[in-house]
Write a protein that holds these residues in place. Structure first.
Motif, short mmCIF file in Angstrom:
data_model
loop_
_atom_site.label_atom_id
_atom_site.label_comp_id
_atom_site.label_asym_id
_atom_site.label_seq_id
_atom_site.Cartn_x
_atom_site.Cartn_y
_atom_site.Cartn_z
N PRO A 115 -26.84 120.51 89.58
CA PRO A 115 -25.41 120.36 89.88
C PRO A 115 -24.55 121.00 88.80
CG PRO A 115 -26.56 118.30 90.30
CD PRO A 115 -27.55 119.21 89.63
N GLY A 169 -14.46 117.08 94.57
CA GLY A 169 -15.38 117.36 95.66
C GLY A 169 -14.64 117.37 96.98
N THR A 204 -23.72 119.41 99.57
CA THR A 204 -22.50 119.59 98.79
C THR A 204 -21.87 118.24 98.51
OG1 THR A 204 -20.47 120.88 98.61
CG2 THR A 204 -20.93 119.89 100.76
N SER A 205 -20.92 118.20 97.59
CA SER A 205 -20.35 116.95 97.09
C SER A 205 -19.11 116.53 97.88
CB SER A 205 -19.96 117.10 95.62
OG SER A 205 -21.10 117.29 94.82
N ASN A 229 -15.08 116.79 86.70
CA ASN A 229 -15.52 116.77 88.10
C ASN A 229 -15.31 115.39 88.70
OD1 ASN A 229 -16.42 119.44 87.96
ND2 ASN A 229 -18.52 118.85 87.44
N ALA A 231 -16.60 113.38 92.18
CA ALA A 231 -17.34 113.34 93.44
C ALA A 231 -18.21 112.10 93.47
CB ALA A 231 -18.20 114.59 93.61
N CYS A 232 -18.44 111.60 94.67
CA CYS A 232 -19.33 110.45 94.85
C CYS A 232 -20.78 110.91 94.89
CB CYS A 232 -18.98 109.73 96.15
SG CYS A 232 -17.38 108.90 96.12
N GLY A 233 -21.68 109.99 94.62
CA GLY A 233 -23.10 110.28 94.74
C GLY A 233 -23.50 110.37 96.20
N ALA A 235 -24.82 113.55 97.90
CA ALA A 235 -24.38 114.80 98.51
C ALA A 235 -25.09 115.02 99.84
CB ALA A 235 -24.66 115.96 97.56
N VAL A 277 -23.29 121.35 94.55
CA VAL A 277 -23.07 119.97 94.12
C VAL A 277 -22.48 119.97 92.71
CG1 VAL A 277 -24.16 117.73 93.67
CG2 VAL A 277 -25.00 119.21 95.53
N ASP A 279 -21.60 117.83 89.10
CA ASP A 279 -22.14 116.78 88.24
C ASP A 279 -20.99 115.89 87.76
OD1 ASP A 279 -22.89 115.52 85.65
OD2 ASP A 279 -24.76 116.61 85.94
N CYS A 293 -21.39 107.99 98.68
CA CYS A 293 -20.83 108.32 99.99
C CYS A 293 -21.21 107.29 101.04
CB CYS A 293 -21.30 109.71 100.43
SG CYS A 293 -20.62 111.07 99.46
#
Length: 309
Positions: A115, A169, A204-205, A229, A231-233, A235, A277, A279, A293
């Motif tokens: 990522p 993301g 993808t994130s 960054n 984004a949620c875990g 992907a 993705v 990190d 997610c």
């Protein structure tokens, strides 16, 4: 401690959620927009009607403003926009937070298996094209990726503003999502259309509109600088998302791999030829955990299903 905050944008999508949270926290909030979209904030905010792409109008609108504790710029889409911000807000803000995107890493797609960390992108070294017609509405979609990248590059290279760029993301929201990206998959499933995809492994994130609004509020309350960054875990690839929609809606789905190389997003909104993705380690080190997610995705799919016609 209550702060004096400007939000450039803030009348739709996660920008509206951000403003709602800032108001609820007791901050003094001003929103700067063109005034084309209604907002639900009533007399709880101050409004400045201005086109943020018009430097002369921006200078006039903020000429008598002493300073802001925080500026959230939701509408910085090009190096021209970034330059306007520098000239308008230099010396007038303690913390400038630009909403950026995962797409700034697009040029690194396929170059590494891990990522993307913030430091993987040499943002200072990115070229800046000030002659490109950034404000041409016909080019808005195709200009988005390089516009965000060059906006960041301009701001970091200039160094005037106390800068944070939040590389977000892919944002998913419910029935108010004007982008239509999640709805694309719901519609495909409900219409019994097959999905073509580039790679089953090209995850993808993602992040929900609610979570990114929360993170932006938290970012404003901290003192760190630079890129981060968000984004949620968990992907997902385009194939994964399509299968997930089918499962949630209890519908059979059909998918097939494309035999021809295709540009990102051509087959469907989140389709990529290689994993894409980001990190989230830096945000975690700063004390923020985004969650998974799985915590919210199924509910959003159901919301879109209710609006399917």
């Amino acid at each position: 401690m209550h702060k004096n905050i400007l939000v450039i944008g803030g009348t739709r999508y996660f920008g509206k959620l951000l403003v709602q949270r800032l108001i609820k926290a007791g901050h003094r909030v001003t929103i700067a927009t063109r005034g084309h979209a209604p907002d639900p904030f009533g007399d709880r905010v101050t409004r400045i009607r201005v086109d943020r792409r018009n430097e002369r109008a921006m200078l006039a609108a903020f000429a008598n403003v002493a300073s802001y504790d925080i500026i959230y710029d939701q509408m910085c889409y090009s190096p021209i926009d970034a330059a306007i911000s520098v000239r308008v807000f230099a010396g007038k803000v303690q913390r400038y937070i630009m909403a950026s995107t995962i797409e700034v890493y697009r040029g690194l797609l396929g170059q590494q298996s891990t990522p993307f960390r913030e430091t993987d992108l040499n943002i200072i070294g990115q070229p800046i094209d000030t002659r490109y017609p950034w404000h041409d509405p016909k080019l808005a979609t195709q200009s988005y990726v390089m516009g965000k990248l060059q906006a960041e590059a301009y701001l970091y290279r200039d160094g005037t503003l106390p800068l944070v760029t939040v590389r977000i993301g892919h944002v998913l929201a419910g029935y108010e999502d004007f982008t239509g990206r999640l709805a694309h998959y719901v519609d495909k499933v409900r219409q019994h259309e097959p999905l073509r995809y580039s790679s089953m492994k090209a995850a993808t994130s993602f992040i929900s509109a609610q979570i990114i609004a929360d993170f932006l509020v938290c970012t404003g309350a901290q003192s760190f600088k630079g890129a981060v960054n968000a984004a949620c875990g968990g992907a997902l690839s385009a194939h994964d998302l399509y299968q997930r929609v089918g499962k949630v809606l209890d519908a059979a789905v059909r998918a097939s791999a494309s035999t021809e190389p295709t540009p990102p997003g051509e087959l469907s909104p989140f389709d990529y030829p290689a994993p894409f993705v980001i990190d989230g380690s830096r945000a975690l080190q700063l004390g923020y955990k985004f969650g998974e997610c799985d915590d919210w995705l199924d509910n959003l799919i159901r919301q879109h299903d209710l609006t399917f016609v």
